[in-house]
Design a protein around this motif. Structure first.
Motif, mmCIF file in Angstrom:
data_model
loop_
_atom_site.group_PDB
_atom_site.id
_atom_site.type_symbol
_atom_site.label_atom_id
_atom_site.label_comp_id
_atom_site.label_asym_id
_atom_site.label_seq_id
_atom_site.Cartn_x
_atom_site.Cartn_y
_atom_site.Cartn_z
ATOM 1 N N VAL A 3 3.660 2.996 -2.327
ATOM 2 C CA VAL A 3 4.379 1.735 -3.135
ATOM 3 C C VAL A 3 3.488 2.820 -4.420
ATOM 4 O O VAL A 3 4.803 1.970 -5.673
ATOM 5 C CB VAL A 3 4.011 0.837 -2.575
ATOM 6 C CG1 VAL A 3 3.990 -0.383 -4.115
ATOM 7 C CG2 VAL A 3 4.576 0.454 -1.027
ATOM 8 N N PHE A 4 2.747 3.021 -4.538
ATOM 9 C CA PHE A 4 1.868 2.524 -6.322
ATOM 10 C C PHE A 4 1.884 4.577 -5.942
ATOM 11 O O PHE A 4 0.993 4.652 -6.982
ATOM 12 C CB PHE A 4 0.172 2.321 -5.819
ATOM 13 C CG PHE A 4 0.195 1.134 -5.820
ATOM 14 C CD1 PHE A 4 0.748 0.228 -6.865
ATOM 15 C CD2 PHE A 4 0.121 0.293 -4.952
ATOM 16 C CE1 PHE A 4 0.573 -1.505 -6.679
ATOM 17 C CE2 PHE A 4 0.153 -0.963 -4.268
ATOM 18 C CZ PHE A 4 0.233 -1.780 -5.923
ATOM 19 N N TYR A 22 -4.788 -3.180 -3.264
ATOM 20 C CA TYR A 22 -4.080 -2.392 -3.135
ATOM 21 C C TYR A 22 -2.761 -2.792 -1.834
ATOM 22 O O TYR A 22 -2.023 -2.609 -1.917
ATOM 23 C CB TYR A 22 -3.865 -1.250 -3.383
ATOM 24 C CG TYR A 22 -4.576 -0.829 -4.513
ATOM 25 C CD1 TYR A 22 -4.386 -1.548 -6.039
ATOM 26 C CD2 TYR A 22 -5.234 0.310 -4.911
ATOM 27 C CE1 TYR A 22 -4.212 -0.772 -7.496
ATOM 28 C CE2 TYR A 22 -5.872 1.233 -6.038
ATOM 29 C CZ TYR A 22 -4.976 0.198 -7.030
ATOM 30 O OH TYR A 22 -5.525 1.079 -8.011
ATOM 31 N N ALA A 25 -1.231 -6.527 -2.632
ATOM 32 C CA ALA A 25 -0.444 -6.003 -3.426
ATOM 33 C C ALA A 25 0.810 -5.409 -3.015
ATOM 34 O O ALA A 25 1.896 -6.229 -3.319
ATOM 35 C CB ALA A 25 -0.579 -5.519 -4.681
ATOM 36 N N ALA A 26 0.614 -4.158 -2.207
ATOM 37 C CA ALA A 26 1.906 -3.578 -1.099
ATOM 38 C C ALA A 26 3.067 -4.443 -0.602
ATOM 39 O O ALA A 26 4.130 -4.238 -0.729
ATOM 40 C CB ALA A 26 1.691 -2.311 -1.295
ATOM 41 N N ASP A 27 2.051 -5.458 0.125
ATOM 42 C CA ASP A 27 3.183 -5.991 1.268
ATOM 43 C C ASP A 27 3.868 -7.093 -0.135
ATOM 44 O O ASP A 27 4.706 -7.398 0.700
ATOM 45 C CB ASP A 27 1.802 -6.837 2.166
ATOM 46 C CG ASP A 27 1.255 -5.627 3.500
ATOM 47 O OD1 ASP A 27 1.723 -4.703 3.464
ATOM 48 O OD2 ASP A 27 0.196 -6.556 3.497
ATOM 49 N N ARG A 28 2.974 -7.832 -0.375
ATOM 50 C CA ARG A 28 4.067 -8.543 -1.694
ATOM 51 C C ARG A 28 5.452 -7.999 -2.439
ATOM 52 O O ARG A 28 6.086 -8.899 -2.747
ATOM 53 C CB ARG A 28 3.195 -9.407 -2.791
ATOM 54 C CG ARG A 28 2.382 -10.094 -2.319
ATOM 55 C CD ARG A 28 1.299 -10.753 -3.324
ATOM 56 N NE ARG A 28 0.562 -10.441 -4.194
ATOM 57 C CZ ARG A 28 -0.253 -10.675 -4.190
ATOM 58 N NH1 ARG A 28 -0.990 -10.668 -2.915
ATOM 59 N NH2 ARG A 28 -1.183 -9.378 -5.384
ATOM 60 N N LEU A 29 5.204 -6.797 -2.702
ATOM 61 C CA LEU A 29 6.341 -6.105 -3.536
ATOM 62 C C LEU A 29 6.873 -5.843 -1.950
ATOM 63 O O LEU A 29 8.125 -5.853 -2.890
ATOM 64 C CB LEU A 29 5.432 -4.979 -3.902
ATOM 65 C CG LEU A 29 4.676 -4.933 -5.598
ATOM 66 C CD1 LEU A 29 4.161 -3.710 -5.849
ATOM 67 C CD2 LEU A 29 5.288 -5.382 -6.259
ATOM 68 N N GLN A 30 6.604 -5.581 -1.383
ATOM 69 C CA GLN A 30 7.891 -4.915 -0.750
ATOM 70 C C GLN A 30 8.240 -6.521 0.114
ATOM 71 O O GLN A 30 9.209 -6.105 0.093
ATOM 72 C CB GLN A 30 6.992 -4.140 0.987
ATOM 73 C CG GLN A 30 6.422 -3.170 0.288
ATOM 74 C CD GLN A 30 5.910 -2.045 1.139
ATOM 75 O OE1 GLN A 30 5.102 -2.793 2.274
ATOM 76 N NE2 GLN A 30 6.132 -1.487 1.763
ATOM 77 N N ALA A 32 8.908 -9.174 -1.362
ATOM 78 C CA ALA A 32 9.983 -9.438 -2.932
ATOM 79 C C ALA A 32 11.189 -8.481 -2.681
ATOM 80 O O ALA A 32 12.097 -9.513 -2.420
ATOM 81 C CB ALA A 32 8.966 -9.284 -3.937
ATOM 82 N N ASP A 33 11.076 -6.968 -1.996
ATOM 83 C CA ASP A 33 12.454 -6.344 -2.063
ATOM 84 C C ASP A 33 13.333 -6.984 -0.836
ATOM 85 O O ASP A 33 14.246 -6.463 -0.957
ATOM 86 C CB ASP A 33 12.044 -4.376 -1.714
ATOM 87 C CG ASP A 33 11.263 -4.243 -3.390
ATOM 88 O OD1 ASP A 33 11.561 -4.634 -4.541
ATOM 89 O OD2 ASP A 33 10.740 -3.120 -3.454
ATOM 90 N N ARG A 36 15.516 -9.849 -1.498
ATOM 91 C CA ARG A 36 16.414 -9.381 -2.585
ATOM 92 C C ARG A 36 16.866 -9.074 -1.925
ATOM 93 O O ARG A 36 18.507 -9.089 -1.787
ATOM 94 C CB ARG A 36 16.054 -8.432 -3.779
ATOM 95 C CG ARG A 36 17.148 -8.119 -4.318
ATOM 96 C CD ARG A 36 16.073 -7.236 -6.266
ATOM 97 N NE ARG A 36 17.546 -6.741 -7.002
ATOM 98 C CZ ARG A 36 17.140 -7.397 -7.762
ATOM 99 N NH1 ARG A 36 16.866 -8.397 -8.077
ATOM 100 N NH2 ARG A 36 18.912 -7.303 -8.971
#
Length: 103
Positions: A3-4, A22, A25-30, A32-33, A36
């Protein structure tokens, strides 16, 4: 971490607290994807959903630039008669001042 875009060698040098930060944060970003994608899939199941989704996405994109042509501010229809608002003596004084002082 994919992710980063961190290579494995660099990831091994990261302190433990930062690694877990990290990771969260990666779990939250995934997530969110994934949310969407879920909104997209739910939105395209009906025509009403498609129009609502399109409106929502258009709001998110926003309006980048609106081009409005500038209208001319002074239009002289008859060039033979001088404009009564034009004060030639003041204009000539301004021109002479500019020529004298260079400004």
């Amino acid at each position: 971490m994919k992710v980063f875009s961190i290579r494995h060698e660099e990831l091994l040098k990261v302190p433990m607290k930062r690694f877990w930060a990290y990771h969260r944060a990666a779990d939250r970003l995934q997530a969110a994807d994934d949310m969407r994608m879920l909104h997209l899939l739910a939105g395209v199941t009906s025509q009403d959903g498609v129009t609502k989704l399109q409106e929502r996405l258009s709001e998110q994109v926003g309006e980048i630039y609106v081009f409005e042509p500038v209208a001319p501010t002074l239009v002289i229809s008859d060039t033979t008669t001088p404009d009564p608002a034009l004060e030639r003596d003041k204009l000539e004084s301004l021109r002479a001042s500019i020529l004298r002082h260079g400004r």
